[in-house]
Design an enzyme around this catalytic site. Structure first.
Site, PDB file in Angstrom:
ATOM      1  N   ARG A  49       0.535  -0.747   0.028  1.00  0.00           N
ATOM      2  CA  ARG A  49       0.046  -0.089  -0.024  1.00  0.00           C
ATOM      3  C   ARG A  49       1.145   0.645  -0.279  1.00  0.00           C
ATOM      4  NH1 ARG A  49       1.975   1.906   4.426  1.00  0.00           N
ATOM      5  NH2 ARG A  49       0.892   3.513   3.613  1.00  0.00           N
ATOM      6  N   GLY A  50       0.512   2.819   0.555  1.00  0.00           N
ATOM      7  CA  GLY A  50       0.846   3.798  -0.740  1.00  0.00           C
ATOM      8  C   GLY A  50       1.419   3.504  -1.682  1.00  0.00           C
ATOM      9  N   ALA A  51       0.827   4.928  -2.341  1.00  0.00           N
ATOM     10  CA  ALA A  51       0.318   5.457  -3.520  1.00  0.00           C
ATOM     11  C   ALA A  51       2.091   4.891  -4.234  1.00  0.00           C
ATOM     12  CB  ALA A  51      -0.109   7.576  -3.729  1.00  0.00           C
ATOM     13  N   ARG A  94      -7.142   0.408  -7.557  1.00  0.00           N
ATOM     14  CA  ARG A  94      -7.091   0.676  -6.337  1.00  0.00           C
ATOM     15  C   ARG A  94      -7.391   2.074  -7.194  1.00  0.00           C
ATOM     16  NH1 ARG A  94      -4.319   0.503  -0.875  1.00  0.00           N
ATOM     17  NH2 ARG A  94      -5.941   2.006  -0.253  1.00  0.00           N
ATOM     18  N   GLN A 200      -2.569   1.766   9.931  1.00  0.00           N
ATOM     19  CA  GLN A 200      -1.466   2.049   9.316  1.00  0.00           C
ATOM     20  C   GLN A 200      -0.128   3.247  10.373  1.00  0.00           C
ATOM     21  OE1 GLN A 200      -4.232   2.651   8.404  1.00  0.00           O
ATOM     22  NE2 GLN A 200      -4.307   2.067   5.409  1.00  0.00           N
ATOM     23  N   ASP A 241      -1.885  10.374  -2.022  1.00  0.00           N
ATOM     24  CA  ASP A 241      -2.286   9.677  -2.649  1.00  0.00           C
ATOM     25  C   ASP A 241      -2.531  10.125  -4.451  1.00  0.00           C
ATOM     26  OD1 ASP A 241      -2.906   6.347  -1.835  1.00  0.00           O
ATOM     27  OD2 ASP A 241      -2.713   8.265   0.181  1.00  0.00           O
ATOM     28  N   ASN A 251      -5.743  11.859   0.828  1.00  0.00           N
ATOM     29  CA  ASN A 251      -4.345  11.474   1.764  1.00  0.00           C
ATOM     30  C   ASN A 251      -5.322  10.916   2.475  1.00  0.00           C
ATOM     31  OD1 ASN A 251      -2.278  10.662   2.291  1.00  0.00           O
ATOM     32  ND2 ASN A 251      -1.925  11.541   4.233  1.00  0.00           N
ATOM     33  N   LYS A 252      -5.030   9.277   2.564  1.00  0.00           N
ATOM     34  CA  LYS A 252      -5.470   8.723   4.159  1.00  0.00           C
ATOM     35  C   LYS A 252      -7.544   9.360   4.954  1.00  0.00           C
ATOM     36  CE  LYS A 252      -6.954   4.724   6.143  1.00  0.00           C
ATOM     37  NZ  LYS A 252      -7.117   3.834   5.616  1.00  0.00           N
TER      38      LYS A 252
END
Length: 351
Positions: A49-51, A94, A200, A241, A251-252
């Site tokens: 995960r993570g862009a 995603r 996270q 992201d 973002n998250k």
């Protein structure tokens, strides 16, 4: 580089090896993905995960598909047609992280530029995936140094979610800033929001920083305002992201609330993101698709149900922070400041 390899290519197995981020911090387990479908599953299920890390993984997934299908293709256009399922399948994993689509489009351009038989074109795609991974580390190190220069000595830095080595090729965007600030003596410690519902921050950011000896303290998401009010936060840095053309940032989930709190307390709110995360084709944050994830991430903690059965929940994975709350956007090419429509476009023109 960080002290671990979140994404690694293995020639002997013709596969990509990913640290399983779902299992951290209890177990350091690695997943071997030897087909593009396995790479897609790993992205979708948040093994990775993570862009930036999603983009790198997708590039390797496409390279695997090309290596598998090269022998049955007559020429490069035929190979491209054979790869359409991989292109579309990886793109569907995603929706919010623009790096995914950036990496796939870059791989498509490289494929069309390849000359020679399909086997050579497949080798070109693997070479391009390696380049994307290596460039990410260099970009994050540059971002880290640029971001650290914005922080005074002794900074107490707050971050949200995980934008570290795990979310990239190995150095990090927001945590890249923290790493560089620690190396240059500017960082006192990091406050890491736990980042519900997938935690996270508590599981991954704390694991990374503690592993490397960088002081970190985990706080619950609803404590950020308390520590700001007490004067115990000097700056906020987060990843992204997707960054819209006007500087709105996806973002998250929970990032927007942190930005509002930082603004209310007069604290700088920085976003660290490579230019591959800047999407000039998306005018504002209103046009950014927001992924909705499975209810279980909210209703359960591990195998234990926390929410009464039958009660509805909402689980958007991201929110959008408006540009007016963002002090600066740190990229590998420089630091963008308002008005972002001008400064971001100028940075992208440098490429």
């Amino acid at each position: 580089m960080s002290a671990f390899r979140p994404i690694e290519w293995r020639d002997a197995e013709r596969a990509v090896v990913l640290i399983d981020q779902r299992r951290l911090p209890e177990n350091e387990v690695y997943v071997i993905a030897a087909t593009w479908e396995q790479v897609a599953d790993a992205i979708r299920e948040m093994v990775v995960r993570g862009a930036p890390a999603i983009g790198i993984s997708a590039a390797y997934g496409l390279a695997i598909a090309a290596l598998d299908r090269a022998a049955g293709a007559h020429d490069v256009p035929d190979l491209e047609r054979a790869l359409e399922a991989a292109f579309s399948g990886l793109a569907a994993t995603r929706p919010t992280a623009v790096n995914l689509f950036w990496a796939l489009e870059r791989m498509r351009r490289r494929l069309r530029a390849c000359e020679g038989p399909p086997a050579e074109a497949a080798a070109c795609l693997l070479e391009e995936a390696h380049a994307i991974a290596a460039e990410d580390v260099a970009m994050c190190e540059a971002m880290g140094d640029l971001g650290a220069a914005l922080l005074p000595e002794g900074t107490r830095l707050l971050t949200h979610c995980n934008a570290g080595g795990l979310a990239t090729g190995g150095y990090g965007t927001a945590l890249g800033v923290a790493r560089s600030a620690w190396k240059t003596g500017r960082l006192r410690h990091v406050l890491a929001d736990e980042t519900r519902p997938f935690l996270q921050g508590a599981r991954l950011t704390a694991w990374e920083l503690h592993r490397e000896g960088i002081p970190v303290r985990v706080i619950t998401d609803n404590m950020a305002g308390h520590f700001m009010q007490r004067g115990e936060v000097d700056a906020v840095v987060v990843g992204a992201d997707r960054v819209a053309a006007n500087g709105d940032v996806a973002n998250k989930i929970g990032t927007y609330a942190v930005a509002v709190l930082a603004h209310a307390h007069g604290l700088p709110f920085y976003v660290a993101a490579p230019t591959s995360t800047v999407d000039l084709a998306t005018p504002t944050g209103a046009e950014i698709p927001i992924e909705r994830r499975h209810d279980r991430e909210v209703t359960h903690l591990g195998d234990r149900r926390l929410v009464p059965a039958g009660v509805a929940v909402e689980n958007p994975a991201f929110d959008v922070t408006p540009a007016r709350l963002v002090t600066a956007i740190i990229t590998e090419r420089g630091v963008a400041r308002p008005p972002y429509a001008d400064s971001l476009a100028a940075l992208l023109r440098q490429g």
